[in-house]
Design a protein around this motif. Structure first.
Motif, PDB file in Angstrom:
ATOM      1  N   VAL A   1      20.296  -4.081   5.529  1.00  0.00           N
ATOM      2  CA  VAL A   1      18.630  -4.440   4.163  1.00  0.00           C
ATOM      3  C   VAL A   1      18.613  -2.977   3.267  1.00  0.00           C
ATOM      4  O   VAL A   1      18.577  -3.857   1.839  1.00  0.00           O
ATOM      5  CB  VAL A   1      17.571  -4.197   5.046  1.00  0.00           C
ATOM      6  CG1 VAL A   1      16.153  -5.184   4.563  1.00  0.00           C
ATOM      7  CG2 VAL A   1      18.030  -5.566   6.417  1.00  0.00           C
ATOM      8  N   ASN A   2      19.073  -1.404   3.586  1.00  0.00           N
ATOM      9  CA  ASN A   2      18.552  -0.889   2.512  1.00  0.00           C
ATOM     10  C   ASN A   2      19.362  -0.641   1.639  1.00  0.00           C
ATOM     11  O   ASN A   2      19.377  -0.307   0.595  1.00  0.00           O
ATOM     12  CB  ASN A   2      18.501   0.836   3.032  1.00  0.00           C
ATOM     13  CG  ASN A   2      17.859   1.447   2.932  1.00  0.00           C
ATOM     14  OD1 ASN A   2      16.659   1.160   2.296  1.00  0.00           O
ATOM     15  ND2 ASN A   2      17.966   2.837   2.612  1.00  0.00           N
ATOM     16  N   GLN A   3      20.685  -1.022   1.959  1.00  0.00           N
ATOM     17  CA  GLN A   3      21.074  -0.673   0.873  1.00  0.00           C
ATOM     18  C   GLN A   3      20.601  -1.662  -0.551  1.00  0.00           C
ATOM     19  O   GLN A   3      20.527  -2.200  -0.538  1.00  0.00           O
ATOM     20  CB  GLN A   3      22.181  -2.012   0.963  1.00  0.00           C
ATOM     21  CG  GLN A   3      23.429  -1.150   2.216  1.00  0.00           C
ATOM     22  CD  GLN A   3      24.873  -2.311   2.976  1.00  0.00           C
ATOM     23  OE1 GLN A   3      24.904  -3.205   2.680  1.00  0.00           O
ATOM     24  NE2 GLN A   3      25.589  -1.993   3.563  1.00  0.00           N
ATOM     25  N   ARG A   4      21.119  -0.582  -1.528  1.00  0.00           N
ATOM     26  CA  ARG A   4      21.046  -0.205  -2.853  1.00  0.00           C
ATOM     27  C   ARG A   4      19.780  -1.185  -3.202  1.00  0.00           C
ATOM     28  O   ARG A   4      19.371  -1.571  -4.250  1.00  0.00           O
ATOM     29  CB  ARG A   4      21.484  -1.484  -3.741  1.00  0.00           C
ATOM     30  CG  ARG A   4      23.605  -1.198  -3.583  1.00  0.00           C
ATOM     31  CD  ARG A   4      24.570  -1.572  -4.126  1.00  0.00           C
ATOM     32  NE  ARG A   4      24.818  -2.981  -3.638  1.00  0.00           N
ATOM     33  CZ  ARG A   4      25.782  -3.245  -2.443  1.00  0.00           C
ATOM     34  NH1 ARG A   4      25.710  -1.858  -1.565  1.00  0.00           N
ATOM     35  NH2 ARG A   4      25.862  -3.664  -2.354  1.00  0.00           N
ATOM     36  N   LEU A   5      18.696  -0.296  -2.679  1.00  0.00           N
ATOM     37  CA  LEU A   5      17.585  -1.052  -2.969  1.00  0.00           C
ATOM     38  C   LEU A   5      16.833  -0.300  -4.264  1.00  0.00           C
ATOM     39  O   LEU A   5      16.744   1.150  -3.930  1.00  0.00           O
ATOM     40  CB  LEU A   5      16.441  -1.190  -2.143  1.00  0.00           C
ATOM     41  CG  LEU A   5      16.888  -2.424  -0.870  1.00  0.00           C
ATOM     42  CD1 LEU A   5      15.828  -1.977   0.291  1.00  0.00           C
ATOM     43  CD2 LEU A   5      16.620  -3.223  -1.141  1.00  0.00           C
ATOM     44  N   ASP A   6      16.112  -0.559  -5.283  1.00  0.00           N
ATOM     45  CA  ASP A   6      15.384  -0.324  -5.637  1.00  0.00           C
ATOM     46  C   ASP A   6      14.182   0.665  -5.313  1.00  0.00           C
ATOM     47  O   ASP A   6      13.129  -0.136  -4.767  1.00  0.00           O
ATOM     48  CB  ASP A   6      14.717  -1.218  -6.979  1.00  0.00           C
ATOM     49  CG  ASP A   6      14.164  -0.516  -8.065  1.00  0.00           C
ATOM     50  OD1 ASP A   6      13.547   0.893  -7.885  1.00  0.00           O
ATOM     51  OD2 ASP A   6      13.644  -0.818  -8.689  1.00  0.00           O
ATOM     52  N   PRO A   7      13.747   2.359  -5.648  1.00  0.00           N
ATOM     53  CA  PRO A   7      12.845   3.117  -5.109  1.00  0.00           C
ATOM     54  C   PRO A   7      11.470   2.688  -4.962  1.00  0.00           C
ATOM     55  O   PRO A   7      10.943   2.488  -4.498  1.00  0.00           O
ATOM     56  CB  PRO A   7      13.326   4.207  -5.128  1.00  0.00           C
ATOM     57  CG  PRO A   7      15.135   4.011  -6.143  1.00  0.00           C
ATOM     58  CD  PRO A   7      14.692   2.662  -6.266  1.00  0.00           C
ATOM     59  N   ALA A   8      11.267   1.648  -5.840  1.00  0.00           N
ATOM     60  CA  ALA A   8       9.911   1.399  -6.663  1.00  0.00           C
ATOM     61  C   ALA A   8       9.511   0.792  -5.822  1.00  0.00           C
ATOM     62  O   ALA A   8       8.307   0.384  -5.243  1.00  0.00           O
ATOM     63  CB  ALA A   8       9.916   0.497  -8.337  1.00  0.00           C
ATOM     64  N   VAL A   9       9.942  -0.672  -4.983  1.00  0.00           N
ATOM     65  CA  VAL A   9      10.019  -1.727  -3.992  1.00  0.00           C
ATOM     66  C   VAL A   9      10.675  -1.197  -2.918  1.00  0.00           C
ATOM     67  O   VAL A   9      10.165  -2.507  -2.004  1.00  0.00           O
ATOM     68  CB  VAL A   9      10.384  -2.901  -4.553  1.00  0.00           C
ATOM     69  CG1 VAL A   9       9.310  -2.954  -6.561  1.00  0.00           C
ATOM     70  CG2 VAL A   9      12.120  -3.257  -5.507  1.00  0.00           C
TER      71      VAL A   9
ATOM     72  N   THR B   1       7.639  14.632  -1.638  1.00  0.00           N
ATOM     73  CA  THR B   1       7.662  15.408  -2.862  1.00  0.00           C
ATOM     74  C   THR B   1       8.166  14.231  -4.181  1.00  0.00           C
ATOM     75  O   THR B   1       8.598  14.092  -4.822  1.00  0.00           O
ATOM     76  CB  THR B   1       8.826  16.822  -2.067  1.00  0.00           C
ATOM     77  OG1 THR B   1       9.853  15.909  -1.532  1.00  0.00           O
ATOM     78  CG2 THR B   1       7.563  17.252  -1.381  1.00  0.00           C
ATOM     79  N   GLY B   2       8.978  13.713  -2.791  1.00  0.00           N
ATOM     80  CA  GLY B   2      10.139  12.488  -3.573  1.00  0.00           C
ATOM     81  C   GLY B   2       9.315  10.799  -4.715  1.00  0.00           C
ATOM     82  O   GLY B   2      10.270  10.583  -5.433  1.00  0.00           O
ATOM     83  N   PHE B   3       8.441  10.981  -3.700  1.00  0.00           N
ATOM     84  CA  PHE B   3       7.387  10.397  -4.208  1.00  0.00           C
ATOM     85  C   PHE B   3       6.223  10.448  -4.897  1.00  0.00           C
ATOM     86  O   PHE B   3       6.169  10.423  -5.688  1.00  0.00           O
ATOM     87  CB  PHE B   3       6.794   8.691  -2.561  1.00  0.00           C
ATOM     88  CG  PHE B   3       5.589   7.973  -2.936  1.00  0.00           C
ATOM     89  CD1 PHE B   3       6.005   7.059  -3.050  1.00  0.00           C
ATOM     90  CD2 PHE B   3       4.246   8.397  -2.800  1.00  0.00           C
ATOM     91  CE1 PHE B   3       5.263   5.727  -3.729  1.00  0.00           C
ATOM     92  CE2 PHE B   3       2.738   7.026  -3.125  1.00  0.00           C
ATOM     93  CZ  PHE B   3       3.978   5.554  -4.118  1.00  0.00           C
TER      94      PHE B   3
ATOM     95  N   VAL C   1       0.852  -1.305  -0.045  1.00  0.00           N
ATOM     96  CA  VAL C   1       0.059  -0.032   0.359  1.00  0.00           C
ATOM     97  C   VAL C   1       1.082   1.385  -0.159  1.00  0.00           C
ATOM     98  O   VAL C   1       0.642   2.415  -0.610  1.00  0.00           O
ATOM     99  CB  VAL C   1      -1.039  -0.098   0.474  1.00  0.00           C
ATOM    100  CG1 VAL C   1      -1.916   1.002   1.171  1.00  0.00           C
ATOM    101  CG2 VAL C   1      -1.945  -1.126   1.158  1.00  0.00           C
ATOM    102  N   ALA C   2       1.798   1.054   0.815  1.00  0.00           N
ATOM    103  CA  ALA C   2       2.538   2.406   1.016  1.00  0.00           C
ATOM    104  C   ALA C   2       3.474   2.225  -0.569  1.00  0.00           C
ATOM    105  O   ALA C   2       3.877   4.291  -0.633  1.00  0.00           O
ATOM    106  CB  ALA C   2       3.950   1.975   2.061  1.00  0.00           C
ATOM    107  N   ASP C   3       3.718   1.981  -0.631  1.00  0.00           N
ATOM    108  CA  ASP C   3       4.474   1.897  -2.317  1.00  0.00           C
ATOM    109  C   ASP C   3       3.520   2.637  -3.478  1.00  0.00           C
ATOM    110  O   ASP C   3       3.932   3.244  -4.357  1.00  0.00           O
ATOM    111  CB  ASP C   3       5.147   0.214  -3.133  1.00  0.00           C
ATOM    112  CG  ASP C   3       6.600  -0.416  -2.282  1.00  0.00           C
ATOM    113  OD1 ASP C   3       7.253   0.983  -1.785  1.00  0.00           O
ATOM    114  OD2 ASP C   3       6.737  -0.855  -1.886  1.00  0.00           O
ATOM    115  N   VAL C   4       2.797   1.849  -3.760  1.00  0.00           N
ATOM    116  CA  VAL C   4       2.152   1.685  -4.422  1.00  0.00           C
ATOM    117  C   VAL C   4       0.989   3.554  -4.246  1.00  0.00           C
ATOM    118  O   VAL C   4       0.137   3.784  -5.068  1.00  0.00           O
ATOM    119  CB  VAL C   4       0.088   0.627  -4.753  1.00  0.00           C
ATOM    120  CG1 VAL C   4      -0.879   1.290  -5.405  1.00  0.00           C
ATOM    121  CG2 VAL C   4       1.010  -0.201  -4.802  1.00  0.00           C
TER     122      VAL C   4
END
Length: 406
Positions: free
Chosen positions: A339-347, A184-186, A65-68
């Motif tokens: 965990v947060n290292q190099r994650l795709d922002p979309a997911v 603003t970034g999402f 939900v947070a991603d969509v």
């Protein structure tokens, strides 16, 4: 129109406020459950199991939900719901009410888990976010000191007061975020894409694909599950062990809550200094560097918890409790940065939610077993076994550090 604040400042304020109110609640929560509600070892662990089971079921759906839809909305809703759970627990001192309260606040927590960190990374960038995680831990520790002291003062008068007032405070954070939290970034999904469950399923598939592409991330999630088994037993039983197996000196007619609060305050003050030293020396973007530090931390933590289970002297167990809490405070922001290292922002929110779900799975699977050990052989045996549960984590960290990407 209300003016939105800088995202970095909002994050620190959010984490500081949450730390204040949660510390006030947790100063009294387990004492309330042991002495007022009258829960035994298995019941104490089952309370935690219900909480983590709720997180396990809801973590990924709310992360999607947070991603969509909106990270901001997800975080606000989460804080509003979490507070209601604690208010219910403080009002009704029954096992059934305590269980229902865990469902409510656990459901609310999943709206903030993953979404908060993803929102911050979207607003200020990944590199700055890694440092913000450590800085917010320091801010949270200082706020927690105030919350613990306030909780001890209120709990000495009436043990459920910190739980009631802390629950109201947590909900008020959600009200405050409505006024000040920017986004603003999402980039939300187009309206036509929001109405279908296929879009949510696609986001989940993308998150799983990222885990498969990064073997190190898969190992990190397994570590989270093993650590969850450890944390469920330790978190739920150390207070009962301290209250039931040791005679506390009656210095100034101090209540048990004063002793447990003193341990927590000492831990927070010391860990603030330790985290600052680590923040300046550890590159949170380097996989192997973070893995090496976490290996040492988990080795020390496991040894300390075994010592807590075996100790027979009051002041020895106090020293071990402080030591265990100290290294644990340091492990949490480092694990999150890992965990947060190099994650795709979309997911990003979805993968971070998977991390929380892995931890919850470990707690749900292993917690009742530890509780049964406590009911049959005593809390000492349960805590000793709990400390030994961290041993597989050391091998997993060594494996991912040597075999996978830096």
């Amino acid at each position: 129109m209300l003016r939105k604040w800088d995202a970095y400042a909002v994050y620190l304020g959010m984490e500081g406020g949450a730390s204040l109110w949660f510390a006030m609640i947790f100063a009294a929560n387990l004492i309330y459950q042991v002495n007022t509600v009258g829960l035994g070892p298995l019941q104490l662990v089952l309370v935690g199991t219900v909480l983590e089971g709720t997180v396990l079921l809801c973590e990924v759906p709310t992360g999607i939900v947070a991603d969509v839809f909106s990270r901001r909305l997800s975080v606000i809703v989460g804080y509003l719901i979490m507070g209601l759970g604690f208010v219910l627990e403080g009002l009704v001192p029954r096992f059934e009410a305590v269980l229902l309260a865990q469902v409510i606040w656990g459901f609310g927590y999943t709206f903030t888990s993953g979404a908060t960190q993803a929102w911050l990374a979207d607003e200020i960038g990944e590199s700055r976010a890694g440092q913000a995680f450590l800085r917010s831990t320091q801010v949270g520790q200082l706020a927690s000191v105030a919350g613990l002291v306030l909780g001890a003062a209120l709990g000495s008068m009436q043990i459920n007061l910190p739980i009631l007032l802390g629950g109201l405070g947590i909900s008020l954070i959600g009200v405050w975020l409505v006024a000040v939290m920017p986004e603003t970034g999402f980039k939300p999904k187009p309206r036509e894409a929001r109405s279908t469950f296929q879009q949510m399923a696609a986001t989940l598939r993308d998150g799983l694909a990222m885990v498969r592409r990064r073997p190190a991330l898969s190992t990190v999630l397994v570590i989270g599950a093993v650590y969850g088994t450890f944390s469920e037993g330790y978190d739920r039983l150390w207070t009962a062990h301290f209250l039931q197996n040791f005679t506390l000196p009656d210095w100034g007619h101090a209540q048990p809550i004063a002793w447990t609060t003193a341990i927590r305050v000492a831990t927070l003050l010391l860990s603030t200094l330790l985290i600052e030293a680590v923040r300046r020396r550890i590159d949170t973007d380097n996989h192997r560097a973070v893995a090496r530090v976490l290996f040492v931390i988990y080795a020390l933590l496991g040894a300390a918890v075994v010592g807590i289970g075996l100790a027979g002297n009051l002041f020895a167990v106090i020293a071990l409790l402080i030591g265990a809490a100290l290294v644990r405070q340091l492990s949490e922001p480092l694990y999150m940065a890992w965990v947060n290292q190099r994650l795709d922002p979309a997911v990003r929110a979805t993968v971070l939610s998977m991390s929380g779900q892995a931890n919850a799975l470990g707690q749900v699977a292993g917690g009742p077993v530890v509780g049964m050990i406590g009911d049959v052989w005593g809390v000492r045996a349960a805590l000793t076994v709990t400390g030994l549960l961290l041993t597989p984590v050391l091998g997993l960290i060594r494996f991912t550090s040597e075999r996978h990407e830096s």
